[in-house]
Design an enzyme around this catalytic site. Structure first.
Site, PDB file in Angstrom:
ATOM      1  CG  ASN A   9      -1.742   1.238   1.369  1.00 19.50           C
ATOM      2  OD1 ASN A   9      -1.798   2.049   0.439  1.00 19.50           O
ATOM      3  ND2 ASN A   9      -2.411   1.406   2.506  1.00 19.50           N
ATOM      4  CD1 TRP A  10       3.925   1.136  -2.648  1.00 20.80           C
ATOM      5  CD2 TRP A  10       3.761   2.054  -4.693  1.00 20.80           C
ATOM      6  NE1 TRP A  10       4.743   0.430  -3.502  1.00 20.80           N
ATOM      7  CE2 TRP A  10       4.657   0.959  -4.759  1.00 20.80           C
ATOM      8  CE3 TRP A  10       3.500   2.766  -5.865  1.00 20.80           C
ATOM      9  CZ2 TRP A  10       5.291   0.590  -5.940  1.00 20.80           C
ATOM     10  CZ3 TRP A  10       4.122   2.398  -7.046  1.00 20.80           C
ATOM     11  CH2 TRP A  10       5.018   1.314  -7.078  1.00 20.80           C
ATOM     12  CE  LYS A  11      -0.207   3.342   4.727  1.00 22.17           C
ATOM     13  NZ  LYS A  11      -0.104   3.478   6.172  1.00 22.17           N
ATOM     14  CG  HIS A  96      -5.784   2.061   5.178  1.00 23.46           C
ATOM     15  ND1 HIS A  96      -5.320   3.037   6.036  1.00 23.46           N
ATOM     16  CD2 HIS A  96      -4.786   1.150   5.070  1.00 23.46           C
ATOM     17  CE1 HIS A  96      -4.096   2.732   6.412  1.00 23.46           C
ATOM     18  NE2 HIS A  96      -3.744   1.592   5.844  1.00 23.46           N
ATOM     19  CD  GLU A  98      -2.901   5.688   6.559  1.00 26.62           C
ATOM     20  OE1 GLU A  98      -2.877   5.667   5.318  1.00 26.62           O
ATOM     21  OE2 GLU A  98      -1.987   5.192   7.249  1.00 26.62           O
ATOM     22  CD  GLU A 168      -3.352  -2.072   7.473  1.00 27.12           C
ATOM     23  OE1 GLU A 168      -2.332  -2.386   6.843  1.00 27.12           O
ATOM     24  OE2 GLU A 168      -3.914  -0.968   7.342  1.00 27.12           O
ATOM     25  N   GLY A 174       2.726   2.798  10.829  1.00 29.22           N
ATOM     26  CA  GLY A 174       3.671   3.895  10.647  1.00 29.22           C
ATOM     27  C   GLY A 174       4.383   4.306  11.929  1.00 29.22           C
ATOM     28  CB  SER A 214       5.491  -1.356  12.100  1.00 23.94           C
ATOM     29  OG  SER A 214       5.098  -0.019  12.365  1.00 23.94           O
ATOM     30  N   GLY A 236       5.015   1.655   4.694  1.00 21.94           N
ATOM     31  CA  GLY A 236       6.339   2.257   4.552  1.00 21.94           C
ATOM     32  C   GLY A 236       7.392   1.361   3.921  1.00 21.94           C
TER      33      GLY A 236
HETATM   34  P1  13P Z   1       3.151   0.743   7.710  1.00 21.80           P
HETATM   35  O1  13P Z   1       3.650  -0.549   7.120  1.00 21.80           O
HETATM   36  O2  13P Z   1       3.842   1.952   7.186  1.00 21.80           O
HETATM   37  O3  13P Z   1       3.063   0.677   9.199  1.00 21.80           O
HETATM   38  O4  13P Z   1       1.627   0.903   7.182  1.00 21.80           O
HETATM   39  C1  13P Z   1       0.742  -0.152   7.320  1.00 21.80           C
HETATM   40  C2  13P Z   1      -0.465   0.141   6.524  1.00 21.80           C
HETATM   41  O5  13P Z   1      -1.246   1.001   6.876  1.00 21.80           O
HETATM   42  C3  13P Z   1      -0.679  -0.625   5.287  1.00 21.80           C
HETATM   43  O6  13P Z   1      -1.960  -0.444   4.797  1.00 21.80           O
END
Ligand code: 13P
Length: 254
Positions: A9-11, A96, A98, A168, A174, A214, A236
């Site tokens: 997930n590159w966000k 998600h 976010e 998650e 993150g 993470s 990340g």
């Molecule tokens: P990180 O791997 O950066 O903690 O993010 C996890 C995430 O939200 C994947 O969708």
């Protein structure tokens, strides 16, 4: 046997130019890797280019990070499932944390998106997970149950098995602080129990449940060795081609 599924997930990261050079090295890194499903979910602006480069690859599938539940119309700023299908997108991340926290998405909205995605032949990756406050209050299983029941409401058992669930924990996203393998396994076992209640035990056994929060090359193997952890949703650490390929390799024990 559930085939492991590792998704990037590159966000809101990666330009088209960065996507091109990433794919070149990532493809080389995973060339000899088999037996694991790989998904890359870039930002919308890089989907067309990535689709062209992948050319229908069976090894690496395209994912989207979100979509709207209508096929077209006056919905400024949104992207429809038909637009994703046109670019051979196979998976779509829905709900998600976010999206839930920053953009106010509710289980009811996510549920509409899940139904539309399934109707359009897109496989949803439905994200669930508790906040730190909820975990500290001992409410994690209750939160997972509510999110799963709400976002999967009305989905028939025969369609549940094509859905991927991503557990998650919000406090692990993150932050560099991943759930311990035991904490993650407990949560995944609970997710599978709720899925069995919603559908049946056989269906629930087929559903792949990813862990996200993470995940890094250093912790991927031990997380992925847990009996109910069937993959990872990586933020990340997926932005760097070599590191992400190491996580993919951890899924097949290479
Ligand atoms: P990180 O791997 O950066 O903690 O993010 C996890 C995430 O939200 C994947 O969708």
């Amino acid at each position: 046997m559930r085939k492991k599924i590792i998704a990037a997930n590159w966000k809101m990261n990666m330009t088209v130019a960065e996507t091109v050079s990433y794919l070149e090295s990532f493809r080389t890194n995973v060339e000899a890797v088999n037996g694991v499903e790989i998904v890359i979910a870039p930002p919308f602006t890089a989907i067309a280019k990535l689709s062209e480069l992948l050319g229908g690859s069976q090894k690496i599938s395209l994912g989207a990070q979100n979509m709207y539940f209508e096929m077209s119309g006056a919905f400024t700023g949104e992207i429809s499932p038909a637009m994703l299908r046109e670019l051979f997108v196979r998976f779509v991340i829905l709900g998600h944390s976010e999206r839930r926290q920053i953009f106010g998405e509710t289980d009811a909205l996510i549920n509409k998106k899940v139904h539309t995605a399934l109707a359009c032949g897109l496989k949803p990756i439905v994200c669930v997970g508790e906040t730190l406050e909820e975990r500290d209050a001992g409410r994690e299983t209750e939160i997972l149950t509510t999110q799963l029941r709400g976002s999967l409401a009305g989905v028939p058992a025969e369609k549940i098995s094509s859905i991927v669930i991503a557990y998650e924990p919000v406090w692990a996203i993150g932050t560099g602080r991943n759930a311990t393998p035991e904490q993650a396994q407990d949560a995944h076992a609970h997710v599978r129990k709720v899925l069995a209640e919603i559908s049946d035990a056989e269906t629930a056994n087929k559903v792949r449940i990813q862990y996200g929060g993470s995940v890094k090359p250093a912790n991927a193997a031990v997380l992925l060795s847990q009996p109910d952890i069937d993959g990872a949703l990586v933020g990340g650490a997926s932005l760097e081609a070599h590191g992400f390929s190491e996580i993919v390799k951890a899924a097949v024990g290479k």
